[in-house]
Design a protein around this motif. Structure first.
Motif, PDB file in Angstrom:
ATOM      1  N   ALA A 153       0.846  -1.205   0.000  1.00 19.65           N
ATOM      2  CA  ALA A 153       0.000   0.000   0.000  1.00 19.65           C
ATOM      3  C   ALA A 153       0.877   1.250   0.000  1.00 19.65           C
ATOM      4  CB  ALA A 153      -0.926  -0.009   1.211  1.00 19.65           C
ATOM      5  N   ALA A 154       1.967   1.215   0.782  1.00 16.76           N
ATOM      6  CA  ALA A 154       2.886   2.361   0.804  1.00 16.76           C
ATOM      7  C   ALA A 154       3.598   2.502  -0.537  1.00 16.76           C
ATOM      8  CB  ALA A 154       3.891   2.198   1.939  1.00 16.76           C
ATOM      9  N   ARG A 155       4.012   1.362  -1.087  1.00 17.83           N
ATOM     10  CA  ARG A 155       4.771   1.407  -2.347  1.00 17.83           C
ATOM     11  C   ARG A 155       3.921   1.826  -3.522  1.00 17.83           C
ATOM     12  NH1 ARG A 155       8.461  -4.003  -1.721  1.00 17.83           N
ATOM     13  NH2 ARG A 155       8.921  -3.621  -3.906  1.00 17.83           N
ATOM     14  N   LEU A 156       2.646   1.454  -3.494  1.00 20.27           N
ATOM     15  CA  LEU A 156       1.744   1.769  -4.620  1.00 20.27           C
ATOM     16  C   LEU A 156       0.953   3.041  -4.367  1.00 20.27           C
ATOM     17  CD1 LEU A 156       0.413  -1.850  -5.323  1.00 20.27           C
ATOM     18  CD2 LEU A 156       2.198  -0.621  -6.583  1.00 20.27           C
ATOM     19  N   GLY A 157       1.194   3.668  -3.220  1.00 17.41           N
ATOM     20  CA  GLY A 157       0.518   4.926  -2.896  1.00 17.41           C
ATOM     21  C   GLY A 157       1.466   6.101  -3.072  1.00 17.41           C
ATOM     22  N   ARG A 158       1.171   7.137  -2.350  1.00 16.21           N
ATOM     23  CA  ARG A 158       1.956   8.387  -2.376  1.00 16.21           C
ATOM     24  C   ARG A 158       1.707   9.065  -1.036  1.00 16.21           C
ATOM     25  NH1 ARG A 158      -2.296  11.616  -2.057  1.00 16.21           N
ATOM     26  NH2 ARG A 158      -4.171  10.976  -3.149  1.00 16.21           N
ATOM     27  N   PRO A 159       2.494  10.074  -0.673  1.00 13.51           N
ATOM     28  CA  PRO A 159       2.159  10.781   0.560  1.00 13.51           C
ATOM     29  C   PRO A 159       0.720  11.291   0.483  1.00 13.51           C
ATOM     30  CG  PRO A 159       4.325  11.451  -0.241  1.00 13.51           C
ATOM     31  CD  PRO A 159       3.715  10.613  -1.324  1.00 13.51           C
ATOM     32  N   ALA A 190       0.578  -6.028  11.831  1.00  8.97           N
ATOM     33  CA  ALA A 190       0.202  -4.894  10.971  1.00  8.97           C
ATOM     34  C   ALA A 190       0.006  -3.628  11.804  1.00  8.97           C
ATOM     35  CB  ALA A 190      -1.069  -5.230  10.196  1.00  8.97           C
ATOM     36  N   LEU A 191      -0.624  -3.763  12.960  1.00  2.25           N
ATOM     37  CA  LEU A 191      -0.837  -2.592  13.820  1.00  2.25           C
ATOM     38  C   LEU A 191       0.498  -2.075  14.350  1.00  2.25           C
ATOM     39  CD1 LEU A 191      -4.061  -3.839  15.604  1.00  2.25           C
ATOM     40  CD2 LEU A 191      -3.897  -1.850  14.092  1.00  2.25           C
ATOM     41  N   ALA A 192       1.395  -3.001  14.696  1.00  5.02           N
ATOM     42  CA  ALA A 192       2.728  -2.590  15.145  1.00  5.02           C
ATOM     43  C   ALA A 192       3.441  -1.829  14.024  1.00  5.02           C
ATOM     44  CB  ALA A 192       3.536  -3.815  15.564  1.00  5.02           C
ATOM     45  N   MET A 193       3.253  -2.285  12.803  1.00  3.86           N
ATOM     46  CA  MET A 193       3.868  -1.616  11.641  1.00  3.86           C
ATOM     47  C   MET A 193       3.297  -0.213  11.472  1.00  3.86           C
ATOM     48  SD  MET A 193       4.090  -3.419   7.948  1.00  3.86           S
ATOM     49  CE  MET A 193       4.864  -2.679   6.526  1.00  3.86           C
ATOM     50  N   LEU A 194       1.981  -0.086  11.603  1.00  2.00           N
ATOM     51  CA  LEU A 194       1.367   1.246  11.483  1.00  2.00           C
ATOM     52  C   LEU A 194       1.876   2.175  12.584  1.00  2.00           C
ATOM     53  CD1 LEU A 194      -2.378   0.513  10.568  1.00  2.00           C
ATOM     54  CD2 LEU A 194      -0.551   1.342   9.065  1.00  2.00           C
ATOM     55  N   GLY A 195       2.167   1.595  13.754  1.00  2.23           N
ATOM     56  CA  GLY A 195       2.635   2.400  14.875  1.00  2.23           C
ATOM     57  C   GLY A 195       4.099   2.772  14.817  1.00  2.23           C
ATOM     58  N   SER A 196       4.902   1.981  14.099  1.00  5.62           N
ATOM     59  CA  SER A 196       6.355   2.200  14.180  1.00  5.62           C
ATOM     60  C   SER A 196       7.027   2.502  12.844  1.00  5.62           C
ATOM     61  CB  SER A 196       7.018   0.968  14.802  1.00  5.62           C
ATOM     62  OG  SER A 196       6.803  -0.156  13.971  1.00  5.62           O
ATOM     63  N   PRO A 198       7.948   4.515   9.782  1.00  6.83           N
ATOM     64  CA  PRO A 198       7.816   5.956   9.528  1.00  6.83           C
ATOM     65  C   PRO A 198       7.017   6.310   8.268  1.00  6.83           C
ATOM     66  CG  PRO A 198      10.066   5.205   9.141  1.00  6.83           C
ATOM     67  CD  PRO A 198       9.343   4.066   9.781  1.00  6.83           C
ATOM     68  N   ARG A 199       6.709   5.320   7.454  1.00  6.85           N
ATOM     69  CA  ARG A 199       5.904   5.603   6.253  1.00  6.85           C
ATOM     70  C   ARG A 199       4.430   5.839   6.587  1.00  6.85           C
ATOM     71  NH1 ARG A 199       7.097   0.515   2.598  1.00  6.85           N
ATOM     72  NH2 ARG A 199       6.831  -0.447   4.639  1.00  6.85           N
ATOM     73  N   PHE A 200       4.020   5.461   7.820  1.00  5.74           N
ATOM     74  CA  PHE A 200       2.594   5.518   8.154  1.00  5.74           C
ATOM     75  C   PHE A 200       2.317   6.368   9.384  1.00  5.74           C
ATOM     76  CE2 PHE A 200       3.487   1.166   6.546  1.00  5.74           C
ATOM     77  CZ  PHE A 200       2.771   1.220   5.358  1.00  5.74           C
ATOM     78  N   ASP A 201       1.116   6.910   9.425  1.00  3.52           N
ATOM     79  CA  ASP A 201       0.594   7.497  10.649  1.00  3.52           C
ATOM     80  C   ASP A 201      -0.865   7.045  10.720  1.00  3.52           C
ATOM     81  OD1 ASP A 201       0.716   8.944  12.970  1.00  3.52           O
ATOM     82  OD2 ASP A 201       0.493  10.906  12.015  1.00  3.52           O
ATOM     83  N   GLY A 202      -1.248   6.383  11.784  1.00  2.00           N
ATOM     84  CA  GLY A 202      -2.585   5.802  11.788  1.00  2.00           C
ATOM     85  C   GLY A 202      -3.186   5.672  13.167  1.00  2.00           C
ATOM     86  N   VAL A 216     -11.485  -1.226  12.979  1.00  2.00           N
ATOM     87  CA  VAL A 216     -10.940  -0.807  11.693  1.00  2.00           C
ATOM     88  C   VAL A 216      -9.808   0.179  11.956  1.00  2.00           C
ATOM     89  CG1 VAL A 216     -12.656   1.057  11.409  1.00  2.00           C
ATOM     90  CG2 VAL A 216     -11.580   0.071   9.393  1.00  2.00           C
ATOM     91  N   ALA A 217      -8.709  -0.001  11.234  1.00  2.00           N
ATOM     92  CA  ALA A 217      -7.593   0.950  11.341  1.00  2.00           C
ATOM     93  C   ALA A 217      -7.633   1.872  10.121  1.00  2.00           C
ATOM     94  CB  ALA A 217      -6.256   0.225  11.396  1.00  2.00           C
ATOM     95  N   ILE A 218      -7.330   3.143  10.360  1.00  2.00           N
ATOM     96  CA  ILE A 218      -7.259   4.123   9.280  1.00  2.00           C
ATOM     97  C   ILE A 218      -5.902   4.792   9.385  1.00  2.00           C
ATOM     98  CG2 ILE A 218      -8.300   6.188   8.257  1.00  2.00           C
ATOM     99  CD1 ILE A 218     -10.969   5.292   9.371  1.00  2.00           C
ATOM    100  N   ALA A 219      -5.189   4.847   8.284  1.00  2.00           N
ATOM    101  CA  ALA A 219      -3.836   5.399   8.300  1.00  2.00           C
ATOM    102  C   ALA A 219      -3.595   6.240   7.062  1.00  2.00           C
ATOM    103  CB  ALA A 219      -2.811   4.275   8.389  1.00  2.00           C
ATOM    104  N   LEU A 220      -2.568   7.047   7.178  1.00  2.00           N
ATOM    105  CA  LEU A 220      -2.148   7.898   6.071  1.00  2.00           C
ATOM    106  C   LEU A 220      -0.717   7.475   5.710  1.00  2.00           C
ATOM    107  CD1 LEU A 220      -3.587  10.388   4.818  1.00  2.00           C
ATOM    108  CD2 LEU A 220      -2.371  11.794   6.493  1.00  2.00           C
ATOM    109  N   VAL A 221      -0.433   7.460   4.429  1.00  2.00           N
ATOM    110  CA  VAL A 221       0.963   7.329   4.009  1.00  2.00           C
ATOM    111  C   VAL A 221       1.562   8.735   4.111  1.00  2.00           C
ATOM    112  CG1 VAL A 221       2.521   6.765   2.103  1.00  2.00           C
ATOM    113  CG2 VAL A 221       0.417   5.420   2.437  1.00  2.00           C
ATOM    114  N   VAL A 222       2.643   8.872   4.906  1.00  2.00           N
ATOM    115  CA  VAL A 222       3.200  10.220   5.139  1.00  2.00           C
ATOM    116  C   VAL A 222       4.445  10.474   4.285  1.00  2.00           C
ATOM    117  CG1 VAL A 222       2.216  10.488   7.426  1.00  2.00           C
ATOM    118  CG2 VAL A 222       4.463   9.430   7.183  1.00  2.00           C
TER     119      VAL A 222
END
Ligand code: DHB
Ligand code: MG
Length: 222
Positions: A153-159, A190-196, A198-202, A216-222
């Protein structure tokens, strides 16, 4: 005051769906088709489908990626949120589910906005590299692979890309660090990844209702 029992959650959720979502023949037909074809009733709840639709509209998404199509219920909700030149690319591992979803999505009148890719998402996602970045990614497939899907999702997304990850509550089991359930482990990772990472803030919200106690988790690619 009503007790927080399963029956009362369901009643309150049905009330919210009735009040805010309303009857929807195309989506009710998807649920009927899943039942008829023996697919599990694990599509998102009506209020959550509406949330996905609103998120697509709030972020003005033109390209949406969905991992896990099932019968196309959430796909239709998201496709409806797109403008006429928008597209949902949805990945489904089971060819039979994909065929059922194709029929449901076409019957709902959004077929031109939905591309279903059949195959294991871990194999299909690399083929999307280099395409126009996705504006929103909804991850709702095998929970064991959640971290692989977040990475893609990070690789195929954008900030600014919005990520929605389903089923992060699992009846509270998510808080059990000793769980040996691969779905719980995959979701905790996955939640640990969203928390740690740096590509994500969620963040994540617990939910109760027609689909039990989940989240449900909601995150932004930063
Ligand atoms: C399961 C998967 C889902 O995506 C869901 O919303 C509910 C349950 C499951 O595999 O059990
Ligand atoms: Mg789900």
């Amino acid at each position: 005051m009503a007790e927080p029992t399963k029956q009362n959650w369901r009643r309150a959720d049905a009330y919210l769906a009735e009040t805010l979502v309303g009857h929807d023949p195309a989506l009710e037909a998807v649920i009927a088709s899943q039942e008829r074809e023996g697919l599990p009733p694990i599509e998102v709840a009506p209020v959550s489908g509406k949330l996905l639709n609103l998120l697509v509209r709030i972020c003005g998404a033109r390209r949406v990626l969905e991992i896990g199509t099932l019968g196309g219920y959430s796909t239709i909700w998201m496709a409806r949120g797109l403008g006429p030149d928008g597209e949902v690319v949805t990945i489904e591992a089971e060819a039979r589910n994909a065929a059922i979803a194709r029929a449901n999505i076409d019957a709902a009148g959004v077929g031109q906005r939905v591309d279903i890719l059949v195959g294991r998402a871990a194999d299909v996602l690399p083929t999307l590299e280099g395409s126009t970045p996705f504006d929103l990614v909804f991850i709702d497939a095998d929970k064991e692979s959640n971290t692989i899907y977040l990475d893609w999702a990070a690789r195929l997304g954008r900030p600014g890309t919005v990520i929605v990850l389903d089923n992060v509550g699992r009846e509270g089991e998510i808080a059990n660090g000793r769980s040996t359930n691969p779905q719980v482990i995959g979701t905790r990772d996955a939640l640990a990844m969203l928390g740690s990472d740096p590509r994500f803030d969620g963040t994540a919200l617990q939910t109760v209702g027609l689909k039990g106690w989940d989240g449900v988790a909601i995150a932004l690619v930063v």
